[in-house]
Design a protein around this motif. Structure first.
Motif: not given
Length: 145
Positions: A54-55, A58-62, A64, A66, A69, A118-119
């Motif tokens: 996962r790391e 690429p990071e996703t936009d707000d 977006e 995976y 997630d 997400r948190k």
């Protein structure tokens, strides 16, 4: 690009790399960087699942996500009432939907999932009053919620 993800792993502990040979043509390389020797070797790998760390993605936009997630997130109504945990994410080309442990399917739209934290690993669900399907189910179908 897929090369930036690094090594992919399969469920048998194998390590693989993907390299683009030409637009739309990829080569699968083993852990030693060797291409598959022939078609028979490639046929043995049909339907093998490959996983990326996962790391490494690429990071996703707000807005977006995976699929990974969303899996395991607690689905709650705006009242706070729990609906269950997201166990599957479906995307058959007509829009993404979330399946809860109860088997309930939620369209993954802003109208039905207006908030994702997400948190807190939770998403707020607004259940549609009805889902309307237009068209013959054997052909083009339009769904409105």
């Amino acid at each position: 690009m897929v090369e930036d993800i690094g090594a992919l792993h399969d469920e048998y502990g194998g390590q693989w790399h993907v390299r683009w040979k030409a637009p739309g043509i990829a080569a699968l390389l083993d852990a030693d960087g060797q291409a598959l020797p022939d078609r028979n070797a490639a046929e043995k790998l049909v339907n093998r699942r490959l996983y990326a760390v996962r790391e490494a993605l690429p990071e996703t936009d707000d807005e977006e996500f995976y699929h990974v997630d969303l899996l395991g997130m607690e689905a709650v109504l705006s009242s706070g009432e729990g609906l269950g945990v997201v166990t599957k994410v479906h995307d058959y080309g007509a829009g993404t939907s979330l399946e809860l442990e109860s088997g309930q399917i939620i369209p993954f739209t802003l109208a039905c999932v207006p908030e994702i934290d997400r948190k807190a690993n939770r998403l707020v669900v607004e259940l549609p009053e009805m889902v309307e399907v237009e068209g013959d189910l054997s052909g083009d179908v339009k769904i409105r919620s």
